[in-house]
Design a protein around this motif. Sequence first.
Motif, PDB file in Angstrom:
ATOM      1  N   ASN A 110       0.809  -1.217   0.000  1.00 60.82           N
ATOM      2  CA  ASN A 110       0.000   0.000   0.000  1.00 60.82           C
ATOM      3  C   ASN A 110       0.849   1.277   0.000  1.00 60.82           C
ATOM      4  N   PRO A 111       1.030   1.904  -1.175  1.00 62.76           N
ATOM      5  CA  PRO A 111       1.928   3.056  -1.285  1.00 62.76           C
ATOM      6  C   PRO A 111       1.536   4.236  -0.386  1.00 62.76           C
ATOM      7  N   GLU A 112       0.223   4.482  -0.209  1.00 60.56           N
ATOM      8  CA  GLU A 112      -0.160   5.651   0.610  1.00 60.56           C
ATOM      9  C   GLU A 112       0.245   5.450   2.070  1.00 60.56           C
ATOM     10  N   GLU A 113       0.001   4.232   2.549  1.00 59.90           N
ATOM     11  CA  GLU A 113       0.348   3.928   3.936  1.00 59.90           C
ATOM     12  C   GLU A 113       1.872   4.023   4.132  1.00 59.90           C
ATOM     13  N   ILE A 114       2.620   3.516   3.147  1.00 59.18           N
ATOM     14  CA  ILE A 114       4.084   3.572   3.230  1.00 59.18           C
ATOM     15  C   ILE A 114       4.553   5.025   3.269  1.00 59.18           C
ATOM     16  N   GLU A 115       3.934   5.860   2.418  1.00 61.02           N
ATOM     17  CA  GLU A 115       4.328   7.268   2.342  1.00 61.02           C
ATOM     18  C   GLU A 115       4.122   7.945   3.703  1.00 61.02           C
ATOM     19  N   GLN A 116       2.989   7.643   4.335  1.00 62.85           N
ATOM     20  CA  GLN A 116       2.708   8.236   5.654  1.00 62.85           C
ATOM     21  C   GLN A 116       3.686   7.727   6.698  1.00 62.85           C
ATOM     22  N   ALA A 117       3.999   6.442   6.623  1.00 65.89           N
ATOM     23  CA  ALA A 117       4.961   5.878   7.585  1.00 65.89           C
ATOM     24  C   ALA A 117       6.334   6.519   7.395  1.00 65.89           C
ATOM     25  N   LEU A 118       6.726   6.712   6.131  1.00 65.85           N
ATOM     26  CA  LEU A 118       8.042   7.314   5.869  1.00 65.85           C
ATOM     27  C   LEU A 118       8.121   8.736   6.421  1.00 65.85           C
ATOM     28  N   LYS A 119       7.012   9.465   6.311  1.00 63.25           N
ATOM     29  CA  LYS A 119       6.988  10.831   6.866  1.00 63.25           C
ATOM     30  C   LYS A 119       7.374  10.807   8.341  1.00 63.25           C
ATOM     31  N   VAL A 120       6.803   9.852   9.060  1.00 59.91           N
ATOM     32  CA  VAL A 120       7.109   9.711  10.493  1.00 59.91           C
ATOM     33  C   VAL A 120       8.559   9.270  10.675  1.00 59.91           C
ATOM     34  N   PHE A 122      11.132   9.633   8.713  1.00 59.65           N
ATOM     35  CA  PHE A 122      12.109  10.668   8.349  1.00 59.65           C
ATOM     36  C   PHE A 122      12.386  11.604   9.534  1.00 59.65           C
ATOM     37  N   GLN A 123      11.381  11.774  10.390  1.00 54.06           N
ATOM     38  CA  GLN A 123      11.542  12.641  11.575  1.00 54.06           C
ATOM     39  C   GLN A 123      12.377  11.975  12.667  1.00 54.06           C
ATOM     40  N   SER A 124      12.531  10.657  12.583  1.00 49.54           N
ATOM     41  CA  SER A 124      13.260   9.921  13.614  1.00 49.54           C
ATOM     42  C   SER A 124      14.760  10.013  13.357  1.00 49.54           C
ATOM     43  N   ASP A 125      15.538   9.517  14.332  1.00 52.35           N
ATOM     44  CA  ASP A 125      16.988   9.526  14.116  1.00 52.35           C
ATOM     45  C   ASP A 125      17.497   8.139  13.714  1.00 52.35           C
ATOM     46  N   LEU A 126      16.614   7.318  13.142  1.00 57.81           N
ATOM     47  CA  LEU A 126      17.010   5.973  12.740  1.00 57.81           C
ATOM     48  C   LEU A 126      17.562   5.955  11.310  1.00 57.81           C
ATOM     49  N   ARG A 138      10.492  10.226  -5.270  1.00 59.22           N
ATOM     50  CA  ARG A 138      10.248  11.212  -4.210  1.00 59.22           C
ATOM     51  C   ARG A 138      11.521  11.988  -3.925  1.00 59.22           C
ATOM     52  N   ARG A 139      11.386  13.091  -3.177  1.00 59.82           N
ATOM     53  CA  ARG A 139      12.556  13.837  -2.710  1.00 59.82           C
ATOM     54  C   ARG A 139      12.844  13.396  -1.293  1.00 59.82           C
ATOM     55  N   TYR A 140      14.113  13.209  -0.981  1.00 61.67           N
ATOM     56  CA  TYR A 140      14.463  12.797   0.376  1.00 61.67           C
ATOM     57  C   TYR A 140      14.896  13.994   1.190  1.00 61.67           C
ATOM     58  N   PRO A 141      14.428  14.077   2.437  1.00 58.12           N
ATOM     59  CA  PRO A 141      14.807  15.214   3.281  1.00 58.12           C
ATOM     60  C   PRO A 141      16.259  15.083   3.714  1.00 58.12           C
ATOM     61  N   SER A 142      16.908  16.205   3.991  1.00 60.55           N
ATOM     62  CA  SER A 142      18.239  16.071   4.570  1.00 60.55           C
ATOM     63  C   SER A 142      18.057  15.830   6.057  1.00 60.55           C
ATOM     64  N   ARG A 143      18.701  14.816   6.576  1.00 56.28           N
ATOM     65  CA  ARG A 143      18.569  14.434   7.990  1.00 56.28           C
ATOM     66  C   ARG A 143      19.896  13.856   8.429  1.00 56.28           C
ATOM     67  N   LYS A 144      20.053  13.686   9.732  1.00 53.56           N
ATOM     68  CA  LYS A 144      21.341  13.259  10.258  1.00 53.56           C
ATOM     69  C   LYS A 144      21.623  11.784   9.953  1.00 53.56           C
ATOM     70  N   ALA A 145      20.637  10.921  10.207  1.00 58.30           N
ATOM     71  CA  ALA A 145      20.840   9.487   9.987  1.00 58.30           C
ATOM     72  C   ALA A 145      20.704   9.162   8.493  1.00 58.30           C
ATOM     73  N   GLU A 146      21.420   8.131   8.087  1.00 57.77           N
ATOM     74  CA  GLU A 146      21.494   7.792   6.667  1.00 57.77           C
ATOM     75  C   GLU A 146      20.200   7.182   6.133  1.00 57.77           C
ATOM     76  N   ILE A 147      19.992   7.386   4.852  1.00 59.85           N
ATOM     77  CA  ILE A 147      18.929   6.698   4.120  1.00 59.85           C
ATOM     78  C   ILE A 147      19.613   5.832   3.066  1.00 59.85           C
ATOM     79  N   ILE A 148      19.229   4.573   3.028  1.00 60.75           N
ATOM     80  CA  ILE A 148      19.836   3.622   2.092  1.00 60.75           C
ATOM     81  C   ILE A 148      18.735   3.063   1.199  1.00 60.75           C
ATOM     82  N   LEU A 149      18.861   3.252  -0.093  1.00 64.37           N
ATOM     83  CA  LEU A 149      17.866   2.741  -1.049  1.00 64.37           C
ATOM     84  C   LEU A 149      18.457   1.534  -1.778  1.00 64.37           C
ATOM     85  N   THR A 150      17.631   0.512  -1.992  1.00 63.31           N
ATOM     86  CA  THR A 150      18.138  -0.718  -2.621  1.00 63.31           C
ATOM     87  C   THR A 150      17.306  -1.116  -3.848  1.00 63.31           C
ATOM     88  N   PRO A 151      17.286  -0.273  -4.870  1.00 63.02           N
ATOM     89  CA  PRO A 151      16.486  -0.613  -6.052  1.00 63.02           C
ATOM     90  C   PRO A 151      17.173  -1.614  -6.984  1.00 63.02           C
TER      91      PRO A 151
END
Length: 279
Positions: A110-120, A122-126, A138-151
């Motif tokens: 479910n893409p909409e649910e995933i999008e909402q979860a990601l919003k939350v 992204f605010q975390s430090d995980l 999508r655009r990724y926010p700049s944040r302290k903890a890393e984001i790793i994409l595996t396409p």
Amino acid sequence: PQESKWQVWTEEHVKRTFQKREQKAHKGTFGTGLLLAGSDEMPGSALLAGIGALRSGIGKLTIGTSRFVAGVLAGRIPEAMYAHDGLQKVVNGQVPKGMKACAIGPGLPNPEEIEQALKVLFQSDLPLIIDAGALQERRYPSRKAEIILTPHPGEFSKMTGIPVPDIQKNRLYFAQKYAQEQGVITVLKGRNTVIAFPDGDLFVNETGNAGLAKGGTGDTLTGMLLAFVSAEKDIKSAVANAVYFHGCSADHWGKTKAQRGLLASDVSELLPDIMKSFE
Ligand code: B4P
Ligand code: MG
């Protein structure tokens, strides 16, 4: 187009960076990972990623999935804890406490649910590992903890609008460009997986074979990444070593068995043999 310089991630890199398992360690030493994966139609993705994480040495694993999937998995992965309807909980702002990293995507429809979860999230430090159903343009926010994409190339095409044949002709270039522009670690999978970092560092993995061209092997890698990112101090070698060992398992299998007979779960099962020579 031309990428800037790159290197093969070699056995020497692994030997230099792979951490010994400290003998005074306790499970907290290696972190708790949160895996948001699996749905009633795709329960196996959570299973495969979960086993990939545990075989890679994660300290504790919480699998956020549907009640049905948790019921199916509990007997197969008794080592994990389960957050019932974990994705929905994250959407509601309830990220389980004490996590070291989070992986999201395998088997999530479910893409909409995933999008909402990601919003939350992204605010975390995980640190976040984003795969499969969670990969979108999508655009990724700049944040302290890393984001790793595996396409894989199909997903990278969906994320960027670039046709798959163009991507495949210029894998290094496009992965590096995306990583730098978006500030995310980009693992572009397939033969010779490309690992691109936001600072421009660029590596190619040469392990693995066509035995991995089978449903589920990507889920296994996502679980491995969750474990390595949770436990290791250096993010670059954590990511590259996970990709390296994933391929090594398939190569080890291929020495004595037909590539076509390899299962994603075999990749995890062989990992302890592979990692033994690096401990
Ligand atoms: P999905 O249906 O989304 O597949 P998936 O669930 O993501 O599978 P899984 O998670 O198991 O595998 P993944 O690829 O993530 O997509 C399938 C569709 O996407 C295909 O029908 C196709 O249209 C498109 N697609 C997928 N891969 C493509 C590619 N390479 N080129 C063009 N289109 C593609 O992870 C697989 C793992 O195995 C990765 O770690 C990968 O690096 C490794 N691997 C696969 N083949 C390998 C090889 N020959 N050598 C070395 N490593 C290999
Ligand atoms: Mg996949």
